[in-house]
Design a protein around this motif. Structure first.
Motif, PDB file in Angstrom:
ATOM      1  N   SER A  99      10.753   1.430  -3.335  1.00 45.67           N
ATOM      2  CA  SER A  99       9.712   2.405  -3.686  1.00 45.67           C
ATOM      3  C   SER A  99       8.625   1.614  -4.398  1.00 45.67           C
ATOM      4  O   SER A  99       8.811   1.151  -5.525  1.00 45.67           O
ATOM      5  CB  SER A  99      10.274   3.502  -4.599  1.00 45.67           C
ATOM      6  OG  SER A  99       9.244   4.380  -4.990  1.00 45.67           O
ATOM      7  N   MET A 100       7.498   1.430  -3.728  1.00 48.52           N
ATOM      8  CA  MET A 100       6.439   0.577  -4.246  1.00 48.52           C
ATOM      9  C   MET A 100       5.483   1.372  -5.138  1.00 48.52           C
ATOM     10  O   MET A 100       5.445   2.596  -5.096  1.00 48.52           O
ATOM     11  CB  MET A 100       5.663  -0.057  -3.086  1.00 48.52           C
ATOM     12  CG  MET A 100       6.561  -0.769  -2.079  1.00 48.52           C
ATOM     13  SD  MET A 100       7.657  -1.989  -2.796  1.00 48.52           S
ATOM     14  CE  MET A 100       6.506  -3.249  -3.206  1.00 48.52           C
ATOM     15  N   CYS A 101       4.700   0.649  -5.936  1.00 48.27           N
ATOM     16  CA  CYS A 101       3.761   1.299  -6.864  1.00 48.27           C
ATOM     17  C   CYS A 101       2.658   2.062  -6.145  1.00 48.27           C
ATOM     18  O   CYS A 101       2.059   2.965  -6.723  1.00 48.27           O
ATOM     19  CB  CYS A 101       3.140   0.270  -7.799  1.00 48.27           C
ATOM     20  SG  CYS A 101       4.288  -0.234  -9.082  1.00 48.27           S
ATOM     21  N   ASP A 102       2.388   1.718  -4.884  1.00 49.11           N
ATOM     22  CA  ASP A 102       1.360   2.442  -4.139  1.00 49.11           C
ATOM     23  C   ASP A 102       1.925   3.679  -3.439  1.00 49.11           C
ATOM     24  O   ASP A 102       1.323   4.220  -2.522  1.00 49.11           O
ATOM     25  CB  ASP A 102       0.668   1.523  -3.137  1.00 49.11           C
ATOM     26  CG  ASP A 102       1.628   0.956  -2.092  1.00 49.11           C
ATOM     27  OD1 ASP A 102       2.854   1.218  -2.183  1.00 49.11           O
ATOM     28  OD2 ASP A 102       1.158   0.249  -1.186  1.00 49.11           O
ATOM     29  N   ASP A 103       3.112   4.138  -3.887  1.00 44.74           N
ATOM     30  CA  ASP A 103       3.787   5.340  -3.383  1.00 44.74           C
ATOM     31  C   ASP A 103       4.236   5.226  -1.927  1.00 44.74           C
ATOM     32  O   ASP A 103       4.362   6.228  -1.233  1.00 44.74           O
ATOM     33  CB  ASP A 103       2.916   6.585  -3.569  1.00 44.74           C
ATOM     34  CG  ASP A 103       2.744   6.946  -5.025  1.00 44.74           C
ATOM     35  OD1 ASP A 103       3.574   6.484  -5.845  1.00 44.74           O
ATOM     36  OD2 ASP A 103       1.802   7.680  -5.352  1.00 44.74           O
ATOM     37  N   THR A 104       4.486   4.030  -1.456  1.00 49.09           N
ATOM     38  CA  THR A 104       5.046   3.849  -0.124  1.00 49.09           C
ATOM     39  C   THR A 104       6.518   3.476  -0.254  1.00 49.09           C
ATOM     40  O   THR A 104       6.955   2.957  -1.277  1.00 49.09           O
ATOM     41  CB  THR A 104       4.312   2.739   0.655  1.00 49.09           C
ATOM     42  OG1 THR A 104       4.426   1.514  -0.062  1.00 49.09           O
ATOM     43  CG2 THR A 104       2.850   3.096   0.869  1.00 49.09           C
ATOM     44  N   ILE A 105       7.263   3.754   0.800  1.00 50.44           N
ATOM     45  CA  ILE A 105       8.681   3.410   0.864  1.00 50.44           C
ATOM     46  C   ILE A 105       8.857   2.405   1.997  1.00 50.44           C
ATOM     47  O   ILE A 105       8.322   2.593   3.092  1.00 50.44           O
ATOM     48  CB  ILE A 105       9.550   4.658   1.124  1.00 50.44           C
ATOM     49  CG1 ILE A 105       9.351   5.712   0.042  1.00 50.44           C
ATOM     50  CG2 ILE A 105      11.018   4.281   1.273  1.00 50.44           C
ATOM     51  CD1 ILE A 105       9.875   5.338  -1.319  1.00 50.44           C
ATOM     52  N   HIS A 106       9.592   1.333   1.727  1.00 50.45           N
ATOM     53  CA  HIS A 106       9.886   0.319   2.733  1.00 50.45           C
ATOM     54  C   HIS A 106      11.396   0.151   2.820  1.00 50.45           C
ATOM     55  O   HIS A 106      12.104   0.263   1.817  1.00 50.45           O
ATOM     56  CB  HIS A 106       9.237  -1.021   2.369  1.00 50.45           C
ATOM     57  CG  HIS A 106       7.753  -0.975   2.369  1.00 50.45           C
ATOM     58  ND1 HIS A 106       6.992  -1.248   3.471  1.00 50.45           N
ATOM     59  CD2 HIS A 106       6.875  -0.651   1.392  1.00 50.45           C
ATOM     60  CE1 HIS A 106       5.716  -1.126   3.181  1.00 50.45           C
ATOM     61  NE2 HIS A 106       5.617  -0.751   1.923  1.00 50.45           N
ATOM     62  N   LEU A 107      11.865  -0.131   4.021  1.00 53.47           N
ATOM     63  CA  LEU A 107      13.285  -0.362   4.264  1.00 53.47           C
ATOM     64  C   LEU A 107      13.487  -1.826   4.636  1.00 53.47           C
ATOM     65  O   LEU A 107      12.675  -2.399   5.360  1.00 53.47           O
ATOM     66  CB  LEU A 107      13.779   0.521   5.412  1.00 53.47           C
ATOM     67  CG  LEU A 107      13.532   2.029   5.280  1.00 53.47           C
ATOM     68  CD1 LEU A 107      13.996   2.741   6.540  1.00 53.47           C
ATOM     69  CD2 LEU A 107      14.234   2.573   4.062  1.00 53.47           C
ATOM     70  N   ARG A 108      14.579  -2.400   4.156  1.00 54.65           N
ATOM     71  CA  ARG A 108      14.923  -3.781   4.501  1.00 54.65           C
ATOM     72  C   ARG A 108      16.361  -3.788   4.967  1.00 54.65           C
ATOM     73  O   ARG A 108      17.271  -3.347   4.247  1.00 54.65           O
ATOM     74  CB  ARG A 108      14.741  -4.683   3.289  1.00 54.65           C
ATOM     75  CG  ARG A 108      15.098  -6.134   3.561  1.00 54.65           C
ATOM     76  CD  ARG A 108      14.960  -6.924   2.274  1.00 54.65           C
ATOM     77  NE  ARG A 108      15.503  -8.250   2.422  1.00 54.65           N
ATOM     78  CZ  ARG A 108      14.778  -9.354   2.403  1.00 54.65           C
ATOM     79  NH1 ARG A 108      13.471  -9.277   2.225  1.00 54.65           N
ATOM     80  NH2 ARG A 108      15.353 -10.521   2.531  1.00 54.65           N
ATOM     81  N   CYS A 109      16.575  -4.303   6.170  1.00 52.22           N
ATOM     82  CA  CYS A 109      17.933  -4.358   6.715  1.00 52.22           C
ATOM     83  C   CYS A 109      18.627  -5.613   6.215  1.00 52.22           C
ATOM     84  O   CYS A 109      18.024  -6.468   5.560  1.00 52.22           O
ATOM     85  CB  CYS A 109      17.899  -4.324   8.242  1.00 52.22           C
ATOM     86  SG  CYS A 109      17.235  -5.827   8.985  1.00 52.22           S
TER      87      CYS A 109
END
Length: 148
Positions: A99-109
Motif C-alpha cells: 500500500s503506497m503513499c500515493d494510495d495505490t496497491i501493488h502486488l508482488r509474486c
C-alpha cells in the motif's frame, strides 16, 4: 432487593442536589474558586513543563515518513470473484501486497514480479492487514522479514 433500590434512589437524589448546588455556586456573579493555602509553597517540579510526546528513540515513523506499507498474503487473492494471478508467471498465491503513499496497491509474486492492482485501495489494505510490527529502512530488508 427493595432496600437496595431505595439506597440507589437516595444516592441519585443526593447526587442531583450536589450538582444543583455546585451549578448555583458557579453561576453566582461573585464566585471565586478556592485559592490554595498560603502556607504551601509551590512545587517547582510541578510547574516544570513536561513534554507530552515520546522521546525520539521511542517514536515510530508516521504515515508520511514511509514510502508505503506491506503485508504477506499467502492464500489465493480473490478480487471481484476472480482469483488474481501474476501476469508474467501465473502465480496465484503467496503475494506481498504493498500500500503506497500515493494510495495505490501493488502486488508482488514470489518470483519478484510487481504489478499494480487498481481494484484494491488503501481501505481494503487497512481492513485486511494487521498492526504494523516492524519498520525497515529498505525494501529488501522488508521483503526478507516477510520471507520473500
Amino acid at each position: 432487593m427493595f432496600g437496595r433500590a431505595r439506597a440507589h434512589r437516595e444516592f441519585r437524589e443526593a447526587q442531583r442536589a450536589g450538582h444543583a448546588l455546585l451549578h448555583t455556586m458557579q453561576s453566582h456573579p461573585g464566585f471565586q474558586p478556592p485559592a490554595p493555602p498560603a502556607d504551601q509553597a509551590p512545587d517547582p517540579a510541578a510547574e516544570a513543563v513536561v513534554p507530552d510526546f515520546l522521546p525520539p528513540d521511542l517514536r515510530v515513523p508516521s504515515r508520511q515518513d514511509v514510502e508505503g506499507l506491506m503485508m504477506r498474503w499467502q492464500q489465493p487473492l480473490v478480487i471481484d470473484g476472480e482469483v488474481r494471478s501474476c501476469p508474467e508467471c501465473g502465480a496465484y498465491r503467496d503475494w506481498i501486497i504493498f500500500s503506497m503513499c500515493d494510495d495505490t496497491i501493488h502486488l508482488r509474486c514470489r518470483a519478484g514480479h510487481t504489478t499494480p492492482e487498481p481494484r484494491l485501495d488503501p481501505v481494503w489494505f487497512n481492513r485486511n492487514s494487521g498492526p504494523v510490527d516492524h519498520f525497515h529502512p529498505t525494501l529488501d530488508e522488508g521483503l526478507r522479514h516477510l520471507g520473500h
